[in-house]
Design a protein around this motif. Structure first.
Motif, PDB file in Angstrom:
ATOM      1  N   GLU A  44      -6.762   0.321   2.659  1.00  0.00           N
ATOM      2  CA  GLU A  44      -7.067  -1.101   2.575  1.00  0.00           C
ATOM      3  C   GLU A  44      -7.349  -1.531   1.136  1.00  0.00           C
ATOM      4  OE1 GLU A  44      -9.033  -1.336   7.063  1.00  0.00           O
ATOM      5  OE2 GLU A  44     -10.322  -1.298   5.286  1.00  0.00           O
ATOM      6  N   ALA A  45      -8.038  -0.684   0.391  1.00  0.00           N
ATOM      7  CA  ALA A  45      -8.347  -1.025  -1.002  1.00  0.00           C
ATOM      8  C   ALA A  45      -7.079  -1.118  -1.836  1.00  0.00           C
ATOM      9  CB  ALA A  45      -9.302   0.013  -1.584  1.00  0.00           C
ATOM     10  N   VAL A  46      -6.173  -0.165  -1.645  1.00  0.00           N
ATOM     11  CA  VAL A  46      -4.918  -0.206  -2.410  1.00  0.00           C
ATOM     12  C   VAL A  46      -4.088  -1.415  -1.998  1.00  0.00           C
ATOM     13  CG1 VAL A  46      -2.732   0.981  -2.818  1.00  0.00           C
ATOM     14  CG2 VAL A  46      -4.858   2.278  -2.832  1.00  0.00           C
ATOM     15  N   ALA A  47      -4.074  -1.751  -0.701  1.00  0.00           N
ATOM     16  CA  ALA A  47      -3.316  -2.917  -0.242  1.00  0.00           C
ATOM     17  C   ALA A  47      -3.826  -4.192  -0.898  1.00  0.00           C
ATOM     18  CB  ALA A  47      -3.410  -3.026   1.275  1.00  0.00           C
ATOM     19  N   LEU A  48      -5.143  -4.318  -1.037  1.00  0.00           N
ATOM     20  CA  LEU A  48      -5.696  -5.508  -1.680  1.00  0.00           C
ATOM     21  C   LEU A  48      -5.344  -5.539  -3.166  1.00  0.00           C
ATOM     22  CD1 LEU A  48      -7.458  -8.046  -1.526  1.00  0.00           C
ATOM     23  CD2 LEU A  48      -9.440  -6.596  -2.032  1.00  0.00           C
ATOM     24  N   GLU A  49      -5.543  -4.410  -3.856  1.00  0.00           N
ATOM     25  CA  GLU A  49      -5.275  -4.386  -5.295  1.00  0.00           C
ATOM     26  C   GLU A  49      -3.787  -4.482  -5.593  1.00  0.00           C
ATOM     27  OE1 GLU A  49      -7.415  -4.905  -7.352  1.00  0.00           O
ATOM     28  OE2 GLU A  49      -9.304  -4.316  -6.430  1.00  0.00           O
ATOM     29  N   ALA A  50      -2.944  -4.073  -4.647  1.00  0.00           N
ATOM     30  CA  ALA A  50      -1.498  -4.207  -4.847  1.00  0.00           C
ATOM     31  C   ALA A  50      -1.089  -5.671  -4.935  1.00  0.00           C
ATOM     32  CB  ALA A  50      -0.742  -3.526  -3.705  1.00  0.00           C
ATOM     33  N   ALA A  74       0.835  -1.200   0.000  1.00  0.00           N
ATOM     34  CA  ALA A  74       0.000   0.000   0.000  1.00  0.00           C
ATOM     35  C   ALA A  74       0.870   1.249   0.000  1.00  0.00           C
ATOM     36  CB  ALA A  74      -0.927  -0.005   1.209  1.00  0.00           C
ATOM     37  N   ASP A  75       1.892   1.284   0.853  1.00  0.00           N
ATOM     38  CA  ASP A  75       2.773   2.445   0.918  1.00  0.00           C
ATOM     39  C   ASP A  75       3.508   2.645  -0.403  1.00  0.00           C
ATOM     40  OD1 ASP A  75       4.061   4.644   1.994  1.00  0.00           O
ATOM     41  OD2 ASP A  75       5.557   3.454   3.085  1.00  0.00           O
ATOM     42  N   GLY A  76       3.985   1.547  -0.995  1.00  0.00           N
ATOM     43  CA  GLY A  76       4.698   1.654  -2.264  1.00  0.00           C
ATOM     44  C   GLY A  76       3.817   2.163  -3.385  1.00  0.00           C
ATOM     45  N   TYR A  77       2.613   1.616  -3.484  1.00  0.00           N
ATOM     46  CA  TYR A  77       1.698   2.047  -4.541  1.00  0.00           C
ATOM     47  C   TYR A  77       1.272   3.497  -4.375  1.00  0.00           C
ATOM     48  CZ  TYR A  77       0.741  -2.047  -7.440  1.00  0.00           C
ATOM     49  OH  TYR A  77       0.844  -3.065  -8.359  1.00  0.00           O
ATOM     50  N   VAL A  78       0.960   3.901  -3.152  1.00  0.00           N
ATOM     51  CA  VAL A  78       0.496   5.275  -2.948  1.00  0.00           C
ATOM     52  C   VAL A  78       1.637   6.259  -3.206  1.00  0.00           C
ATOM     53  CG1 VAL A  78      -0.520   6.901  -1.313  1.00  0.00           C
ATOM     54  CG2 VAL A  78      -1.269   4.526  -1.314  1.00  0.00           C
ATOM     55  N   HIS A 137     -16.063  -0.370  -1.307  1.00  0.00           N
ATOM     56  CA  HIS A 137     -16.391  -1.717  -1.782  1.00  0.00           C
ATOM     57  C   HIS A 137     -15.175  -2.636  -1.700  1.00  0.00           C
ATOM     58  CE1 HIS A 137     -18.472  -4.742  -4.202  1.00  0.00           C
ATOM     59  NE2 HIS A 137     -17.352  -4.848  -4.918  1.00  0.00           N
ATOM     60  N   VAL A 138     -14.026  -2.167  -2.188  1.00  0.00           N
ATOM     61  CA  VAL A 138     -12.827  -3.011  -2.193  1.00  0.00           C
ATOM     62  C   VAL A 138     -12.306  -3.221  -0.779  1.00  0.00           C
ATOM     63  CG1 VAL A 138     -10.470  -3.235  -3.057  1.00  0.00           C
ATOM     64  CG2 VAL A 138     -12.239  -2.267  -4.524  1.00  0.00           C
ATOM     65  N   SER A 139     -12.409  -2.212   0.077  1.00  0.00           N
ATOM     66  CA  SER A 139     -11.910  -2.354   1.454  1.00  0.00           C
ATOM     67  C   SER A 139     -12.699  -3.400   2.224  1.00  0.00           C
ATOM     68  CB  SER A 139     -11.945  -1.010   2.186  1.00  0.00           C
ATOM     69  OG  SER A 139     -13.270  -0.612   2.470  1.00  0.00           O
ATOM     70  N   GLU A 140     -13.970  -3.581   1.899  1.00  0.00           N
ATOM     71  CA  GLU A 140     -14.755  -4.638   2.536  1.00  0.00           C
ATOM     72  C   GLU A 140     -14.158  -6.008   2.204  1.00  0.00           C
ATOM     73  OE1 GLU A 140     -18.851  -4.495   1.572  1.00  0.00           O
ATOM     74  OE2 GLU A 140     -19.183  -2.502   2.448  1.00  0.00           O
ATOM     75  N   GLN A 141     -13.753  -6.194   0.954  1.00  0.00           N
ATOM     76  CA  GLN A 141     -13.118  -7.446   0.561  1.00  0.00           C
ATOM     77  C   GLN A 141     -11.795  -7.626   1.304  1.00  0.00           C
ATOM     78  OE1 GLN A 141     -12.795  -7.941  -3.672  1.00  0.00           O
ATOM     79  NE2 GLN A 141     -14.727  -6.867  -4.063  1.00  0.00           N
ATOM     80  N   PHE A 142     -11.039  -6.528   1.428  1.00  0.00           N
ATOM     81  CA  PHE A 142      -9.774  -6.580   2.151  1.00  0.00           C
ATOM     82  C   PHE A 142      -9.983  -7.106   3.571  1.00  0.00           C
ATOM     83  CE2 PHE A 142      -7.159  -4.548   5.377  1.00  0.00           C
ATOM     84  CZ  PHE A 142      -5.870  -4.845   4.969  1.00  0.00           C
ATOM     85  N   ARG A 143     -10.933  -6.522   4.291  1.00  0.00           N
ATOM     86  CA  ARG A 143     -11.139  -6.895   5.693  1.00  0.00           C
ATOM     87  C   ARG A 143     -11.618  -8.338   5.817  1.00  0.00           C
ATOM     88  NH1 ARG A 143     -12.861  -1.506   5.831  1.00  0.00           N
ATOM     89  NH2 ARG A 143     -15.058  -2.112   5.520  1.00  0.00           N
ATOM     90  N   ALA A 144     -12.481  -8.748   4.913  1.00  0.00           N
ATOM     91  CA  ALA A 144     -12.990 -10.117   4.976  1.00  0.00           C
ATOM     92  C   ALA A 144     -11.867 -11.127   4.755  1.00  0.00           C
ATOM     93  CB  ALA A 144     -14.093 -10.315   3.940  1.00  0.00           C
ATOM     94  N   LYS A 145     -11.033 -10.898   3.761  1.00  0.00           N
ATOM     95  CA  LYS A 145      -9.942 -11.820   3.463  1.00  0.00           C
ATOM     96  C   LYS A 145      -8.891 -11.816   4.569  1.00  0.00           C
ATOM     97  CE  LYS A 145     -10.496 -11.374  -1.561  1.00  0.00           C
ATOM     98  NZ  LYS A 145     -10.829 -12.792  -1.841  1.00  0.00           N
ATOM     99  N   LEU A 146      -8.582 -10.630   5.087  1.00  0.00           N
ATOM    100  CA  LEU A 146      -7.579 -10.546   6.145  1.00  0.00           C
ATOM    101  C   LEU A 146      -8.055 -11.248   7.411  1.00  0.00           C
ATOM    102  CD1 LEU A 146      -4.876  -9.438   7.183  1.00  0.00           C
ATOM    103  CD2 LEU A 146      -6.067  -7.336   7.819  1.00  0.00           C
ATOM    104  N   GLU A 147      -9.296 -11.029   7.790  1.00  0.00           N
ATOM    105  CA  GLU A 147      -9.810 -11.633   9.023  1.00  0.00           C
ATOM    106  C   GLU A 147      -9.833 -13.148   8.923  1.00  0.00           C
ATOM    107  OE1 GLU A 147     -10.417 -10.435  11.952  1.00  0.00           O
ATOM    108  OE2 GLU A 147      -9.956  -8.372  11.354  1.00  0.00           O
ATOM    109  N   THR A 148     -10.168 -13.676   7.754  1.00  0.00           N
ATOM    110  CA  THR A 148     -10.188 -15.124   7.578  1.00  0.00           C
ATOM    111  C   THR A 148      -8.800 -15.717   7.800  1.00  0.00           C
ATOM    112  OG1 THR A 148     -12.028 -15.014   6.011  1.00  0.00           O
ATOM    113  CG2 THR A 148     -10.656 -16.990   5.946  1.00  0.00           C
ATOM    114  N   GLU A 149      -7.796 -15.149   7.189  1.00  0.00           N
ATOM    115  CA  GLU A 149      -6.438 -15.648   7.332  1.00  0.00           C
ATOM    116  C   GLU A 149      -5.893 -15.394   8.730  1.00  0.00           C
ATOM    117  OE1 GLU A 149      -4.398 -17.405   5.096  1.00  0.00           O
ATOM    118  OE2 GLU A 149      -6.360 -17.642   4.172  1.00  0.00           O
TER     119      GLU A 149
END
Length: 716
Positions: A542-548, A362-366, A581-593
């Motif tokens: 969170e959205a950028v972290a997921l898309e990264a 996320a930091d690198g992309y931003v 929308h994308v940040s919701e996916q981020f949180r769901a995937k992170l919490e599962t793992e």
């Protein structure tokens, strides 16, 4: 009653109303009030002032061409006192002051005709020279002893006009456009035929005055002279295309020898040249159809080189440093920020491609997107090609935070291919959120062998060894300041704001986006003022972290723009905000793992130190989101909040060890301690003090225990 010298329409005078601006007038009156607004006049430069140029219109009237009327910078004009220039009279004031406007036509032949403004009437030049002012074009002399006018066949005159081009200097002096009638028809027999031929020849055309690339947009159809540096050469199946740079921009110039054959084969990249050609639009892009191309040397070359260098020095370095917010770690590298911004701006002005390499985080992309946001408008400003941004800027994510030989070899291969196939210059490589440790020096050295520049912008604890390997290093740790509260985006956004001040307001929320926790208040306030509350900031991070993570080797330019800046329609999908929308996916995937990791992490206490140990091979889905690094970061935050410090979170894979601690730990020192305890494990550190440890898989258990011992000794 006469006829218009352009179209032949019957008029009272010599020019109809619809063609008055197609004619240049020579003023022979004695008062400003005799000038006619909207007409174009030939004048001579009288002198300069801070606010414009004084131009003499005839012998008795002087007007002001204000700098606001110019289509280029006042200081870029190369007019000298007494030079002939062409201007439009905008207004004659009651006090006699004359306001002048810019003319894109700066040669007489670029007008369709010429008339003399006597102050009381307009007459044709030949009639004025013969002493008549009836404008009828009869050629009748006003004095009996005056030489009679010549007689020409209309076809011969039209051919001469065609040879000179439709804007030739004598086309309208001798032929009435539209009717094709001859301007002078009498007394032919009284002059020898040889004199007829001599007198019919047009005056020698004055040399073209140099113009600048930023001014040619208003000169389509005109022949211009440019002086500058060849920055690219490519051979197409048709013409040879030269890319020419002057102090104001870059333009492509097509030169045709024959299909697929190199025109001007002696002209190469870096040559200083003078080029003349017609300005055209080619598929919407401005382009010069080259008529002549000359390589300059000696004093002529040095004059152009000095002009280019002076322009770069004047424009490239920021006038002053004004940080986005008050931040000690960033303030410690103000001079380095100025150097980095100057280097990037120079590359754009010199028509060198800019390649941004950043970590796929996320930091690198931003941070990389901040540099992109600043550079793209500059490229559009300096290049006439509509697709220039895709040729002169690239953002390529890195696999990790080291600019290793694999990445450098890829970049060198690409740049040499672009040079050989398309005649492009070698790029400037900008490392963001990566490349500040000695592991990257070999990569920089490979670039430098080809004279390709590089700079680094990184929040890691950098090594002194990189300073001599790059042109500029923005790394606060080199200034001996605490880097625990700085991100690469905080540094990159400040560099970007000084690369292009016009986008400063677009960047103000980005530093806050890059902090997973404990963002400095100054950046939070900056984001709030820019319209991004805490939720909006968090969602974008969170959205950028997921898309990264997905397609991590691609820049995903449009998607990142939508997530961070909301420029496109995609940022407003049917079901709501894209980032949300994308940040919701981020949180769901992170919490599962994270749930799986916490269930399988071993937590032990040792000499007052809490150690959370995770086998990242056995208890993570290594090829699913999140990455090991991102998972360990979040796992460490959760464990830290549950236990008293010091807390260590250790992720051990097949041949890698990542560590997170509540106290300061130098991973390079940790690697040395492990190597002392397990000398046959092939231990080495990647990424410096903030990196990770790599080892031989067969010594995994021994390395893990040695790491725990070393960390407990350091933190207990």
């Amino acid at each position: 009653m006469g006829t218009c010298i352009i179209c032949g329409t019957p008029v009272d005078g010599e020019i109809c109303g619809s063609h008055e601006e197609d004619v240049v007038f020579e003023f022979h009156g004695s008062s400003p009030s005799q000038l006619t607004p909207s007409r174009y006049y030939r004048g001579t430069v009288d002198g300069y002032a801070d606010f414009g140029v004084f131009v003499d219109i005839g012998d008795h009237v002087t007007g002001l061409l204000h700098r606001s009327e110019l289509d280029q910078r006042l200081e870029s004009l190369d007019w000298e006192p007494a030079d002939d220039v062409y201007v439009q009279v905008l207004e004659v004031r009651d006090n006699g002051n004359v306001d002048l406007g810019w003319s894109i036509r700066q040669r007489e032949r670029e007008f369709r005709g010429k008339l003399i403004d006597t102050g009381d009437d307009e007459v044709r030049p030949e009639a004025f020279e013969d002493g008549t002012e009836d404008g009828a074009g009869t050629g009748t002399a006003s004095e009996p002893n005056d030489a009679p006018a010549e007689t020409h066949e209309a076809g011969d005159l039209q051919a001469a006009a065609d040879d000179a081009g439709t804007t030739g200097p004598n086309a309208s002096d001798t032929v009435s456009g539209g009717s094709g009638s001859v301007a002078t028809e009498t007394a032919a027999a009284s002059k020898p035929a040889a004199d007829d031929a001599t007198d019919a020849e047009p005056d020698a055309e004055p040399a073209l005055k140099r113009t600048t690339i930023d001014a040619i947009g208003n000169q389509v159809g005109s022949v211009v002279r440019l002086e500058g540096e060849i920055t690219g050469v490519r051979q197409t199946s048709g013409p040879t295309v030269f890319e020419l740079r002057d102090e104001s921009g870059t333009v492509e110039c097509a030169a045709f020898e024959e299909a697929g054959v190199r025109a001007y084969p002696a002209v190469e990249v870096d040559d200083i040249v003078a080029l003349e050609g017609e300005v055209e639009r080619h598929y919407g892009d401005l382009q010069i159809e080259t008529e002549s191309l000359e390589v300059l040397d000696g004093e002529d070359r040095e004059t152009v080189v000095d002009r280019l260098e002076n322009a770069i020095e004047r424009e490239a370095r920021p006038a002053e440093i004004e940080l986005l917010a008050d931040h000690d770690a960033v303030g410690a590298v103000e001079d380095d920020i100025a150097d980095a911004a100057t280097t990037i701006r120079r590359a754009v002005m010199e028509a060198r491609p800019v390649v941004v390499r950043h970590g796929a985080t996320a930091d690198g992309y931003v941070a990389g997107a901040a540099i992109e946001r600043a550079v793209l408008p500059l490229i559009r400003e300096k290049h006439t090609r509509e697709d220039a941004v895709y040729h002169y800027f690239e953002r390529r994510p890195l696999d990790g935070r080291v600019y290793d030989m694999d990445a450098a070899t890829s970049d060198v291969t690409s740049m040499l291919e672009a040079r050989d196939r398309h005649g492009e210059q070698l790029p400037l490589v900008v490392l963001v959120d990566a490349g500040s440790t000695v592991e990257s020096v070999d990569g920089y050295d490979l670039l430098s062998l080809y004279d390709a520049e590089s700079i680094v912008i990184d929040d890691s604890r950098a090594d002194e060894g990189i300073v001599d390997a790059v042109s500029a290093a923005v790394a606060p740790s080199l200034a001996d300041v605490d880097v625990s509260d700085v991100t690469s985006t905080a540094l990159g956004a400040n560099v970007a704001a000084h690369v292009n001040d016009d986008v400063r307001s677009d960047l103000e929320h980005l530093p806050a986006v890059s902090y997973w926790e404990d963002a400095p208040d100054a950046y939070v306030d900056l984001a709030t003022d820019a319209g991004y509350d805490e939720t909006a900031v968090s969602e974008r991070r969170e959205a950028v972290a997921l898309e990264a993570y997905y397609q991590s080797y691609k820049d995903k330019r449009e998607l990142v723009i939508d997530l961070l800046f909301g420029d496109g329609e995609a940022s407003r999908p049917r079901d709501g905000d894209l980032a949300a929308h994308v940040s919701e996916q981020f949180r769901a995937k992170l919490e599962t793992e994270l749930e799986t990791a916490r269930e399988n992490a071993t937590v032990r206490g040792r000499d007052g130190v809490t150690v959370a140990l995770l086998d990242t091979d056995a208890f993570t889905h290594r090829y699913n989101f999140p990455t090991t690094v991102l998972l360990l970061d979040e796992l460490h935050r959760r464990e830290r909040d549950r236990a008293e410090p010091p807390v260590v979170t250790l992720g051990v894979g097949e041949d890698e060890l990542h560590v997170r601690t509540t106290g300061a730990v130098n991973v390079r020192d940790l690697g040395e301690s492990i190597a002392d305890r397990v000398p046959d494990a092939g231990v080495h550190v990647v990424g410096g003090a903030d990196g990770h440890v790599e080892f031989l898989p067969g010594e995994r258990d021994a390395v893990r225990e040695a790491a725990i011992e070393a960390l407990v000794e350091t933190l207990a």
